[in-house]
Design a protein around this motif. Structure first.
Motif, mmCIF file in Angstrom:
data_model
loop_
_atom_site.group_PDB
_atom_site.id
_atom_site.type_symbol
_atom_site.label_atom_id
_atom_site.label_comp_id
_atom_site.label_asym_id
_atom_site.label_seq_id
_atom_site.Cartn_x
_atom_site.Cartn_y
_atom_site.Cartn_z
ATOM 1 N N ASN A 95 0.826 -1.216 0.000
ATOM 2 C CA ASN A 95 0.000 0.000 0.000
ATOM 3 C C ASN A 95 0.858 1.262 0.000
ATOM 4 O O ASN A 95 0.374 2.342 0.268
ATOM 5 N N ALA A 104 -5.302 0.775 -6.581
ATOM 6 C CA ALA A 104 -5.374 -0.498 -5.862
ATOM 7 C C ALA A 104 -4.603 -0.414 -4.548
ATOM 8 O O ALA A 104 -5.049 -0.928 -3.515
ATOM 9 N N ARG A 127 -4.195 2.839 -12.213
ATOM 10 C CA ARG A 127 -4.968 1.714 -11.696
ATOM 11 C C ARG A 127 -4.231 1.033 -10.546
ATOM 12 O O ARG A 127 -4.830 0.676 -9.535
ATOM 13 N N ARG A 128 -2.915 0.861 -10.691
ATOM 14 C CA ARG A 128 -2.127 0.217 -9.630
ATOM 15 C C ARG A 128 -2.076 1.100 -8.392
ATOM 16 O O ARG A 128 -2.178 0.607 -7.255
ATOM 17 N N ARG A 187 -6.759 1.423 -2.097
ATOM 18 C CA ARG A 187 -7.838 0.595 -1.550
ATOM 19 C C ARG A 187 -7.307 -0.339 -0.457
ATOM 20 O O ARG A 187 -7.968 -0.545 0.568
#
Length: 384
Positions: free
Chosen positions: A308, A337, A333-334, A340
């Motif tokens: 993260n 992620a 996008r990574r 999240r």
């Protein structure tokens, strides 16, 4: 109905203070009567605490000026309130509460340190000397707990890990709100790093700015927002002007809209030399931000390297710049992620409701343990 008295060194916009305010809110919601005493004149959260029904008092001390009369002022306030639990936060309040307990009844005294480093040998020695006066000692990260045992600031059977908690609901925003926040800040089309904290030596903004200067050479569209005030503000602004960062680094001053700033940013940046368990990293995680931070104190308990966010060696601008570039080199996008995963981790391990309940259980355990010691003392005639 339980009565809890919080004693804190000062009441300002900082991590330990924010945690005490959140615990106050949770305990009030659970039906507790809560009072808060600040050793020096409180400077923040007064309206918020008053609105939730928490009485705020001060011992009238001056910062950096020892005043033995504070012991007797605190004794008078404890006698008047008659708390079931006294819970002190940070080294000065911890030591004051312990000494005051010699002169007034405190059914339970819990002492919390909020950093891996609270001072030098004298403070460590004072912790050892007064250890018997408290029922339980806690720190906010496992790294800090381990260090306190190693330097013998607290015995291993007395100190516990009790992490900070955060109200996840304060860090939920819509995509539309994010767009509006970015428009308001004037950062559309830019990759925005956010840093929040006091502009003081331990936060090492010099390393942050050095790293950011390196990163800007290969990622010129990035910018850095810094929210906070402190003694190094003028020096840091001069550095930015000299390094040609005047357009890419913006000092926002003292802010009370941190959740909004978090939601408007793309990533969080921290360069501290030492930490406990930083509230701002919990807030960044709760906001769904990927994080680049120095591997200091409890930071690694929040940031999992490569999962993260990324961790870097403290006080090394080149190393920090390298980790920043790693994050910038990922696809959007990574990075999303990663964000999240940050939010999921904070929700699972650091939700303030679960943390407040853990405090209630710890208070109850300390109360029972003290009751058992009292019975043994009466039977044996020997203080335990």
């Amino acid at each position: 109905m339980k009565k809890v008295l919080f004693l804190i060194t000062g009441l300002d916009y900082a991590g330990a203070e924010a945690q005490v305010v959140q615990l106050s809110r949770m305990f009030r919601g659970a039906g507790f009567v809560v009072q808060l005493i600040s050793m020096i004149e409180p400077a923040a959260y007064l309206e918020e605490l008053t609105a939730m029904g928490v009485g705020v008092l001060t011992l009238g001390m001056r910062k950096g000026v020892p005043d033995p009369r504070a012991v007797f002022r605190l004794r008078r306030l404890v006698r008047s309130f008659r708390p079931d639990v006294v819970h002190s936060h940070m080294v000065h309040a911890n030591l004051l509460a312990r000494v005051t307990r010699l002169f007034v009844r405190m059914p339970v005294l819990a002492c919390t340190a909020h950093s891996i480093h609270e001072g030098g040998r004298i403070r460590t020695w004072l912790y050892r000397l007064t250890d018997r006066m408290c029922d339980v000692m806690t720190n906010v990260s496992q790294e800090a707990v381990n260090r306190y045992v190693t330097i013998k600031a607290s015995p291993p059977d007395k100190i516990r890990l009790m992490p900070n908690g955060i109200d996840m609901e304060r860090f939920c925003f819509s995509a539309r709100a994010r767009m509006q926040i970015r428009q308001k800040l004037g950062v559309e089309g830019r990759f925005v790093w956010l840093a929040v904290g006091r502009l003081a030596p331990e936060k090492d903004y010099q390393t942050m700015l050095g790293a950011f200067s390196e990163v800007c050479r290969s990622f010129p569209q990035t910018m850095l927002l810094i929210a906070g005030i402190g003694p190094e503000e003028a020096e840091l602004k001069r550095y930015c002007e000299t390094a040609g960062l005047g357009e890419q680094v913006r000092f926002l001053g003292l802010r009370t809209d941190i959740p909004e700033l978090m939601h408007g940013a793309d990533a969080y940046l921290m360069s501290s030399k030492w930490e406990g368990l930083p509230m701002v990293l919990l807030e960044a995680g709760a906001s769904g931000l990927p994080i680049v931070a120095t591997d200091a104190g409890g930071n690694r308990e929040i940031v999992q390297h490569g999962v993260n966010g990324y961790l870097s060696t403290p006080s090394d601008p080149t190393a920090l710049a390298g980790e920043m570039r790693k994050l910038l080199g990922l696809s959007s996008r990574r990075r999303a992620a990663m964000g999240r995963l940050s939010r999921e981790r904070i929700s699972r391990d650091y939700d303030i409701r679960a943390i407040a309940r853990r405090w209630e259980v710890l208070y109850e355990q300390a109360e029972r343990s003290r009751g058992r010691r009292g019975k043994l003392e009466r039977r044996s005639g020997v203080p335990l």
